[in-house]
Design a protein around this motif. Structure first.
Motif, PDB file in Angstrom:
ATOM      1  N   GLY A 288     -12.185  45.008 -11.290  1.00  0.00           N
ATOM      2  CA  GLY A 288     -13.194  45.553 -12.048  1.00  0.00           C
ATOM      3  C   GLY A 288     -12.893  47.046 -12.328  1.00  0.00           C
ATOM      4  N   ALA A 289     -11.824  47.352 -11.871  1.00  0.00           N
ATOM      5  CA  ALA A 289     -11.513  48.839 -12.414  1.00  0.00           C
ATOM      6  C   ALA A 289     -10.706  49.005 -13.886  1.00  0.00           C
ATOM      7  N   SER A 290     -11.073  49.768 -14.727  1.00  0.00           N
ATOM      8  CA  SER A 290     -10.465  49.871 -16.069  1.00  0.00           C
ATOM      9  C   SER A 290      -9.100  50.211 -15.920  1.00  0.00           C
ATOM     10  N   GLU A 291      -8.435  50.515 -16.994  1.00  0.00           N
ATOM     11  CA  GLU A 291      -6.940  50.907 -17.058  1.00  0.00           C
ATOM     12  C   GLU A 291      -6.772  52.421 -16.185  1.00  0.00           C
ATOM     13  N   ILE A 292      -7.765  53.015 -16.911  1.00  0.00           N
ATOM     14  CA  ILE A 292      -7.654  54.604 -16.562  1.00  0.00           C
ATOM     15  C   ILE A 292      -8.007  54.755 -15.165  1.00  0.00           C
ATOM     16  N   ARG A 293      -9.153  53.950 -14.568  1.00  0.00           N
ATOM     17  CA  ARG A 293      -9.841  54.076 -13.204  1.00  0.00           C
ATOM     18  C   ARG A 293      -8.508  53.544 -12.397  1.00  0.00           C
ATOM     19  N   THR A 294      -7.927  52.330 -12.637  1.00  0.00           N
ATOM     20  CA  THR A 294      -6.794  51.771 -11.907  1.00  0.00           C
ATOM     21  C   THR A 294      -5.789  53.031 -11.833  1.00  0.00           C
ATOM     22  N   PHE A 295      -5.340  53.635 -13.025  1.00  0.00           N
ATOM     23  CA  PHE A 295      -4.374  54.543 -12.711  1.00  0.00           C
ATOM     24  C   PHE A 295      -4.807  55.745 -11.788  1.00  0.00           C
ATOM     25  N   LEU A 296      -6.020  56.054 -11.708  1.00  0.00           N
ATOM     26  CA  LEU A 296      -6.456  57.253 -11.026  1.00  0.00           C
ATOM     27  C   LEU A 296      -6.881  56.978  -9.759  1.00  0.00           C
ATOM     28  N   SER A 297      -7.298  55.706  -9.661  1.00  0.00           N
ATOM     29  CA  SER A 297      -7.541  55.398  -8.060  1.00  0.00           C
ATOM     30  C   SER A 297      -6.625  54.554  -7.346  1.00  0.00           C
ATOM     31  N   VAL A 298      -5.588  53.891  -8.214  1.00  0.00           N
ATOM     32  CA  VAL A 298      -4.629  53.214  -7.036  1.00  0.00           C
ATOM     33  C   VAL A 298      -3.055  53.925  -7.687  1.00  0.00           C
ATOM     34  N   THR A 299      -2.635  53.822  -8.937  1.00  0.00           N
ATOM     35  CA  THR A 299      -1.379  54.097  -9.347  1.00  0.00           C
ATOM     36  C   THR A 299      -0.982  55.493  -8.851  1.00  0.00           C
ATOM     37  N   LEU A 300      -1.957  56.533  -9.318  1.00  0.00           N
ATOM     38  CA  LEU A 300      -1.341  57.988  -8.788  1.00  0.00           C
ATOM     39  C   LEU A 300      -1.781  58.255  -7.662  1.00  0.00           C
ATOM     40  N   PRO A 301      -2.659  57.891  -6.557  1.00  0.00           N
ATOM     41  CA  PRO A 301      -2.577  58.098  -5.250  1.00  0.00           C
ATOM     42  C   PRO A 301      -1.228  57.462  -4.676  1.00  0.00           C
ATOM     43  N   LEU A 302      -0.795  56.402  -5.063  1.00  0.00           N
ATOM     44  CA  LEU A 302       0.509  55.736  -4.573  1.00  0.00           C
ATOM     45  C   LEU A 302       1.746  56.385  -5.034  1.00  0.00           C
ATOM     46  N   ALA A 303       1.586  57.239  -6.093  1.00  0.00           N
ATOM     47  CA  ALA A 303       2.771  57.850  -6.425  1.00  0.00           C
ATOM     48  C   ALA A 303       2.884  59.170  -6.506  1.00  0.00           C
ATOM     49  N   SER A 304       1.743  59.768  -5.542  1.00  0.00           N
ATOM     50  CA  SER A 304       1.379  61.147  -5.669  1.00  0.00           C
ATOM     51  C   SER A 304       2.477  61.980  -4.923  1.00  0.00           C
ATOM     52  N   ARG A 305       3.078  61.242  -3.791  1.00  0.00           N
ATOM     53  CA  ARG A 305       4.082  61.977  -2.987  1.00  0.00           C
ATOM     54  C   ARG A 305       5.270  62.440  -3.776  1.00  0.00           C
ATOM     55  N   GLY A 306       5.620  61.551  -4.604  1.00  0.00           N
ATOM     56  CA  GLY A 306       6.962  61.567  -5.422  1.00  0.00           C
ATOM     57  C   GLY A 306       6.615  62.639  -6.215  1.00  0.00           C
ATOM     58  N   ILE A 307       5.423  62.600  -6.982  1.00  0.00           N
ATOM     59  CA  ILE A 307       5.056  63.575  -7.989  1.00  0.00           C
ATOM     60  C   ILE A 307       5.053  64.840  -7.599  1.00  0.00           C
ATOM     61  N   LEU A 308       4.452  65.118  -6.370  1.00  0.00           N
ATOM     62  CA  LEU A 308       4.389  66.444  -5.650  1.00  0.00           C
ATOM     63  C   LEU A 308       5.813  66.941  -5.734  1.00  0.00           C
ATOM     64  N   PHE A 309       6.685  65.934  -4.936  1.00  0.00           N
ATOM     65  CA  PHE A 309       7.898  66.507  -4.615  1.00  0.00           C
ATOM     66  C   PHE A 309       8.530  66.803  -6.076  1.00  0.00           C
ATOM     67  N   GLY A 310       8.509  66.242  -7.204  1.00  0.00           N
ATOM     68  CA  GLY A 310       9.065  66.603  -8.427  1.00  0.00           C
ATOM     69  C   GLY A 310       8.405  67.967  -8.871  1.00  0.00           C
ATOM     70  N   ALA A 311       7.153  67.839  -8.761  1.00  0.00           N
ATOM     71  CA  ALA A 311       6.309  69.350  -8.923  1.00  0.00           C
ATOM     72  C   ALA A 311       6.957  70.550  -8.092  1.00  0.00           C
ATOM     73  N   ALA A 312       7.441  70.393  -6.896  1.00  0.00           N
ATOM     74  CA  ALA A 312       7.786  71.382  -6.011  1.00  0.00           C
ATOM     75  C   ALA A 312       9.204  71.663  -6.647  1.00  0.00           C
ATOM     76  N   LEU A 313      10.189  70.777  -6.988  1.00  0.00           N
ATOM     77  CA  LEU A 313      11.246  70.965  -7.570  1.00  0.00           C
ATOM     78  C   LEU A 313      11.125  71.878  -8.813  1.00  0.00           C
ATOM     79  N   SER A 314      10.096  71.528  -9.779  1.00  0.00           N
ATOM     80  CA  SER A 314      10.000  72.188 -10.901  1.00  0.00           C
ATOM     81  C   SER A 314       9.402  73.397 -10.711  1.00  0.00           C
ATOM     82  N   TRP A 315       8.518  73.572  -9.859  1.00  0.00           N
ATOM     83  CA  TRP A 315       7.941  75.070  -9.632  1.00  0.00           C
ATOM     84  C   TRP A 315       9.246  75.955  -8.993  1.00  0.00           C
ATOM     85  N   ALA A 316      10.038  75.274  -8.281  1.00  0.00           N
ATOM     86  CA  ALA A 316      11.410  76.088  -7.650  1.00  0.00           C
ATOM     87  C   ALA A 316      12.278  76.469  -8.871  1.00  0.00           C
ATOM     88  N   ARG A 317      12.336  75.718  -9.588  1.00  0.00           N
ATOM     89  CA  ARG A 317      13.233  75.767 -10.717  1.00  0.00           C
ATOM     90  C   ARG A 317      12.625  77.009 -11.824  1.00  0.00           C
TER      91      ARG A 317
END
Lengths: 389, 239
Positions: A288-317
């Motif tokens: 019952g989740a829309s595409e955006i809700r799926t992205f926010l509730s499922v995909t983004l949380p599951l990818a969050s560590r990788g994204i944060l790691f990338g953000a940390a690298l970007s910040w450092a750069r």
């Protein structure tokens, strides 16, 4: 022998030293019986050889009886236990042989040694050797930074921190790098998701374009920004007309930082989204989740560590960017610009505490961001080697 | 009621051709056929993940062509583990109810009700990582049923399980059907599973339904040698 030394016409040691050495040798002989199984000749021979080397290096070569006493006691105590003996050898090597880089070599060798002991004993010799060679290379890479870290006292760093220009530069660096990382996150996360979820003609080329800021020399990027947005350029004049200064302002710094650090977050985020199986999203949609809700509730949380790691690298750069900023927006001064200015003005010794201070702040922030990853929910990133996919 | 009328579609080099099937409320349809027959492809169309098809897919009088998956009210149980690993078992069960903005107290009572029915009550606080294959599918079935979907769609849900877990879960699915009386469309390549669960059978081969009807009708009168042989029937084809 010690009695003989005492009656030598020209005694090699003072009476006091001779007495201390006598007791040390007595202790060594007494302890060696416990530590080394004397019936195993090879081990006993190795023990004696080590002791002889210690004596030869510290007494005959360097003439340091107190250090010999200390290390002889440690040698005997640690000989029977592999790990402790390793620590002893590192200590000996660092503080006796690798002067004047004693602390640097000690820290790096200890890290290497601990890493070696933590490698699974079932790992093949090739993997172990590859890891160790790699770790040794990494240690050498970090040596200049560690050496820099050993140069200044806390007091001199605190004194440097009291300077208003230093405080300003650090504030500018922290503020602009955080803003540029936020801007990057807002842009890179949806972009990376699209890249991860759809194959299209020319995708390979887009991936290469994402890498462009890494390939382009930063000075070239700086000149390119000046030509496009600098004073007198068409866009620069337009923005100036609206009262928005770019070159030589915070906006310019942020633009330069976004440019140079974008590949790190985009590439990490793409990898993180690709690691989330599409079936989770399909399941979410059927529940019952829309595409955006799926992205926010499922995909983004599951990818969050990788994204944060990338953000940390970007910040450092971002925070460490120099080449592009020095040309395009060198004022207000960021910390790397101030280090450079200070170096030009007064040389390496004057700019060193500032560089050191900046290094500590960067490392601290980077560790904080890494630590924050572990507060995030379950991640599909970095599964253990050999775990089920 | 779900009605498929002359549905055809292309999946790469594979084609689904002229699918006609009507699923009435309360029926348990099992689509059975060898691997590559197009069973799972058909489910993609039914669940809304494959928009490009010809023919009609209707729910009562509503054409589902432009209805997105989240609005189709279909409970889907996948072949593979699709429980959200960043949520606990209870968190997974709550997910579809939270989306429907059901009051918190009702969510909790419904989670308990379905967890009891699926015998997963002791697992509610557990993380998904570490659950056995059987436990995962129990939670997946409970999650697919908890929001009371119009139809439960199951895509080879037991294929990754061992024999005993498979039999056990089939029995529980039958029990659940008696309790909740849901409509189901179940895909499997196992004829035993099909006979154990189905009220109606559809046999597929190479992208086509070669026979469909009540379980008794198909068993007693197989339409072809293929159906007879695939289902392991002793009765011979009609013609």
């Amino acid at each position: 022998m010690h009695v003989g030394f005492a009656f030598f016409p020209i005694a090699p040691f003072s009476v006091a030293t001779n007495l201390v050495l006598f007791f040390v040798n007595l202790f060594v002989l007494f302890s060696a019986g416990y530590v080394v199984d004397v019936s195993r000749w090879k081990k006993a021979g190795a023990f004696l050889l080590g002791y002889g080397l210690l004596f030869g290096i510290l007494i005959l070569k360097f003439n340091k009886p107190p250090l010999f006493v200390l290390l002889a006691v440690l040698y005997v105590g640690f000989f029977g236990t592999k790990q402790l003996f390793g620590f002893f050898l590192i200590f000996f090597g660092s503080f006796v042989l690798f002067q004047p880089f004693a602390f640097e070599s000690f820290i790096l060798l200890i890290l290497l040694y601990v890493a070696y002991w933590r490698i699974d004993k079932n790992v093949s010799g090739f993997v172990r050797a590859s890891l160790l060679i790699g770790l040794a290379g990494l240690a050498l890479l970090l040596l200049p930074l560690l050496h820099l870290g050993m140069q200044d006292s806390i007091q001199s760093l605190l004194r440097t921190l009291e300077r208003p220009d230093v405080r300003n530069a650090i504030a500018v660096s922290l503020g602009t790098s955080l803003v540029s990382t936020l801007i990057l996150a807002l842009w890179a996360i949806p972009f990376s998701y699209g890249m991860a979820r759809h194959d299209f003609a020319g995708k390979r080329m887009v991936e290469s374009l994402i890498d462009m800021p890494i390939l382009v020399p930063q000075s070239v990027a700086g000149v390119a920004f000046i030509v496009l947005l600098g004073p007198g350029s068409i866009l620069g004049t337009v923005f100036d007309g609206y009262g928005i200064g770019i070159s030589g302002t915070y906006v310019g710094i942020v633009i330069a930082q976004v440019f140079v650090s974008s590949p790190f977050i985009i590439k990490s985020a793409i990898a993180a989204f690709e690691a989330v199986p599409v079936r989770y999203e399909m399941a979410s949609r059927t529940l019952g989740a829309s595409e955006i809700r799926t992205f926010l509730s499922v995909t983004l949380p599951l990818a969050s560590r990788g994204i944060l790691f990338g953000a940390a690298l970007s910040w450092a750069r971002s925070i460490s960017e120099f080449g592009c900023i020095v040309l395009f927006a060198s004022s207000p001064a960021t910390a790397p610009i101030l280090v450079h200015t200070e170096f030009l003005r007064a040389g390496a010794s004057e700019s060193r505490p500032l560089a050191m201070l900046f290094l500590i702040i960067c490392l601290w922030m980077f560790f904080l961001m890494h630590f924050a990853q572990h507060l995030l929910p379950y991640s599909l990133q970095r599964r253990k080697v050999g775990a089920q996919p | 009621m779900i009605r498929m009328a002359d549905i055809s579609s292309t999946f790469g080099s594979f084609q689904l051709r002229g699918i006609n099937l009507t699923i009435n409320a309360g029926e348990y349809w099992v689509i059975v056929g060898p691997s590559g027959a197009g069973k799972s492809a058909l489910l993609q169309i039914v669940s809304g993940f494959k928009p490009g098809y010809s023919g009609k897919l209707m729910r009562d009088e509503v054409d589902l062509r432009s209805v997105p998956p989240e609005k189709r009210n279909i409970g889907f149980v996948f072949q593979q583990d699709v429980l959200f690993p960043h949520r606990t078992v209870a968190g997974n069960l709550r997910f579809p109810l939270e989306l429907r903005k059901i009051p918190r107290s009702e969510i909790e009572s419904r989670v308990e009700e379905y967890a009891t029915k699926m015998k997963i009550l002791p697992l509610l606080g557990r993380a998904i990582e570490g659950l056995s294959g059987g436990e995962i599918q129990r939670v997946a079935i409970a999650r697919a049923l908890i929001f009371k979907p119009e139809i439960l769609v199951l895509d080879e849900p037991f294929s990754a399980l061992d024999h005993n877990s498979r039999i056990e879960l089939q029995e529980e699915l039958k029990g659940l059907r008696k309790t909740f009386g849901f409509t189901a469309l179940h895909v499997t390549h196992s004829r035993d599973e099909a006979f154990s669960l189905a009220s109606h059978l559809a046999v597929m081969r190479s992208g086509e339904i070669v026979q469909a009807g009540s379980c008794e009708a198909v068993r007693s009168s197989p339409a072809s040698t293929f159906v007879s042989e695939f289902l392991g029937l002793t009765s011979q084809p009609i013609a």
